[in-house]
Design a protein around this motif. Sequence first.
Motif, mmCIF file in Angstrom:
data_model
loop_
_atom_site.group_PDB
_atom_site.id
_atom_site.type_symbol
_atom_site.label_atom_id
_atom_site.label_comp_id
_atom_site.label_asym_id
_atom_site.label_seq_id
_atom_site.Cartn_x
_atom_site.Cartn_y
_atom_site.Cartn_z
ATOM 1 N N ASP A 251 55.326 -32.917 -34.057
ATOM 2 C CA ASP A 251 54.772 -32.005 -33.045
ATOM 3 C C ASP A 251 54.233 -32.798 -31.857
ATOM 4 O O ASP A 251 54.469 -32.438 -30.697
ATOM 5 C CB ASP A 251 53.637 -31.162 -33.642
ATOM 6 N N TRP A 252 53.509 -33.898 -32.146
ATOM 7 C CA TRP A 252 52.974 -34.734 -31.063
ATOM 8 C C TRP A 252 54.112 -35.308 -30.217
ATOM 9 O O TRP A 252 54.014 -35.349 -28.986
ATOM 10 C CB TRP A 252 52.140 -35.878 -31.625
ATOM 11 N N LEU A 253 55.174 -35.769 -30.874
ATOM 12 C CA LEU A 253 56.307 -36.336 -30.127
ATOM 13 C C LEU A 253 56.914 -35.301 -29.180
ATOM 14 O O LEU A 253 57.357 -35.637 -28.082
ATOM 15 C CB LEU A 253 57.379 -36.849 -31.089
ATOM 16 N N ALA A 254 56.951 -34.062 -29.604
ATOM 17 C CA ALA A 254 57.539 -33.005 -28.773
ATOM 18 C C ALA A 254 56.612 -32.580 -27.639
ATOM 19 O O ALA A 254 57.090 -32.151 -26.579
ATOM 20 C CB ALA A 254 57.885 -31.798 -29.648
ATOM 21 N N GLN A 255 55.302 -32.701 -27.836
ATOM 22 C CA GLN A 255 54.357 -32.101 -26.901
ATOM 23 C C GLN A 255 53.703 -33.082 -25.930
ATOM 24 O O GLN A 255 53.418 -32.712 -24.777
ATOM 25 C CB GLN A 255 53.240 -31.399 -27.688
ATOM 26 N N LEU A 256 53.443 -34.301 -26.365
ATOM 27 C CA LEU A 256 52.610 -35.198 -25.551
ATOM 28 C C LEU A 256 53.309 -35.606 -24.261
ATOM 29 O O LEU A 256 54.476 -35.964 -24.256
ATOM 30 C CB LEU A 256 52.242 -36.447 -26.351
ATOM 31 N N ASP A 257 52.557 -35.561 -23.176
ATOM 32 C CA ASP A 257 53.051 -35.947 -21.853
ATOM 33 C C ASP A 257 51.926 -36.708 -21.150
ATOM 34 O O ASP A 257 50.859 -36.161 -20.893
ATOM 35 C CB ASP A 257 53.442 -34.708 -21.050
ATOM 36 N N LEU A 258 52.170 -37.983 -20.871
ATOM 37 C CA LEU A 258 51.142 -38.828 -20.275
ATOM 38 C C LEU A 258 51.233 -38.897 -18.751
ATOM 39 O O LEU A 258 50.547 -39.717 -18.137
ATOM 40 C CB LEU A 258 51.240 -40.248 -20.845
ATOM 41 N N SER A 259 52.051 -38.064 -18.145
ATOM 42 C CA SER A 259 52.209 -38.115 -16.695
ATOM 43 C C SER A 259 50.874 -37.976 -15.977
ATOM 44 O O SER A 259 50.580 -38.707 -15.020
ATOM 45 C CB SER A 259 53.158 -36.999 -16.225
ATOM 46 N N GLU A 260 50.047 -37.051 -16.435
ATOM 47 C CA GLU A 260 48.758 -36.828 -15.778
ATOM 48 C C GLU A 260 47.743 -37.911 -16.133
ATOM 49 O O GLU A 260 47.163 -38.524 -15.230
ATOM 50 C CB GLU A 260 48.215 -35.444 -16.126
ATOM 51 N N PRO A 261 47.481 -38.192 -17.434
ATOM 52 C CA PRO A 261 46.453 -39.213 -17.729
ATOM 53 C C PRO A 261 46.799 -40.600 -17.224
ATOM 54 O O PRO A 261 45.909 -41.369 -16.855
ATOM 55 C CB PRO A 261 46.358 -39.184 -19.265
ATOM 56 N N LEU A 262 48.087 -40.937 -17.170
ATOM 57 C CA LEU A 262 48.457 -42.254 -16.668
ATOM 58 C C LEU A 262 48.740 -42.247 -15.176
ATOM 59 O O LEU A 262 48.992 -43.290 -14.587
ATOM 60 C CB LEU A 262 49.675 -42.796 -17.432
ATOM 61 N N GLY A 263 48.708 -41.059 -14.556
ATOM 62 C CA GLY A 263 48.842 -40.999 -13.106
ATOM 63 C C GLY A 263 47.637 -41.600 -12.402
ATOM 64 O O GLY A 263 47.766 -42.195 -11.330
ATOM 65 N N ALA A 264 46.469 -41.425 -12.989
ATOM 66 C CA ALA A 264 45.238 -42.027 -12.465
ATOM 67 C C ALA A 264 44.421 -42.498 -13.661
ATOM 68 O O ALA A 264 43.404 -41.894 -14.013
ATOM 69 C CB ALA A 264 44.451 -41.014 -11.629
ATOM 70 N N PRO A 265 44.848 -43.563 -14.313
ATOM 71 C CA PRO A 265 44.217 -43.979 -15.572
ATOM 72 C C PRO A 265 42.838 -44.573 -15.351
ATOM 73 O O PRO A 265 42.544 -45.136 -14.290
ATOM 74 C CB PRO A 265 45.190 -45.035 -16.116
ATOM 75 N N PRO A 266 41.969 -44.472 -16.348
ATOM 76 C CA PRO A 266 40.618 -45.021 -16.222
ATOM 77 C C PRO A 266 40.529 -46.515 -16.534
ATOM 78 O O PRO A 266 39.437 -47.072 -16.548
ATOM 79 C CB PRO A 266 39.831 -44.211 -17.265
ATOM 80 N N CYS A 267 41.666 -47.139 -16.802
ATOM 81 C CA CYS A 267 41.703 -48.565 -17.125
ATOM 82 C C CYS A 267 43.083 -49.108 -16.746
ATOM 83 O O CYS A 267 44.010 -48.330 -16.502
ATOM 84 C CB CYS A 267 41.441 -48.782 -18.623
#
Length: 244
Positions: A166-182
């Motif tokens: 389910d995680w493989l199908a759903q997770l999308d890092l486009s937003e969190p890695l678009g402006a990452p905190p580190c």
Amino acid sequence: MTQLVLLSGWGIDARIWQPLTPYWPSGVEVRAPDWPGYGNRVGEAAPATLAELASAMRHDLPDNAVWVGWSLGGLLAGALLAHLPAPRALILIGAGYRFCSEDGVTPAELATFRRAFEREPHATWQHFLRWQLQGEPSSRSAHRRLLGLMGRHPSASYETLALGLDWLAQLDLSEPLGAPPCPVRRMIGERDRLAGQTAQREADLLLADNGHCPMLTRPDALANQLIMLLCDIASLPGAGEAAP
């Protein structure tokens, strides 16, 4: 002392990192915790939400460490940036912004795999172990090494594995890695059959003559590349406080 936290991917527990053990230099502390429901934590129920997963992993993912996530482990680590204090840096191995892509594993292919898993979970898990090794320089020896580490049965329950799909199908890092905190760095094997060509082009580092599982076939090279990335990250102004 630099602390690395190594995070495994779908269907595989923390033992996957053991081949790197001889290659870590002094001054680097390495931890490889299991995800809930895997390996040493097989008796735990796998969290169904990212908030629950963050709570379960809070003590395993400290903010003074560099998190290294492989495959699904990378996607989960990236998603947890929104739920936990930011680490010094995040390194993704064999992971793009999402698992599925039109030039890699397509959504239709993952859906077919999930249906097969529902019918025959053990056989499908065994097929996946071989499938992810296709791009390695010696896939047969890599498969033997993987079985030597993992055995012929998954350490996680089939319910935990289904949740991982389910995680493989759903997770999308486009937003969190678009402006990452580190700081974030991505490395992908140049022959990784699970990563799409777009993810390979966007990677910071291509691992020569490797597929999806470099820890099995070139653990020395992978450890060296991780140390090089650590040095690069450490040289950034304010590393660990904000993204470059």
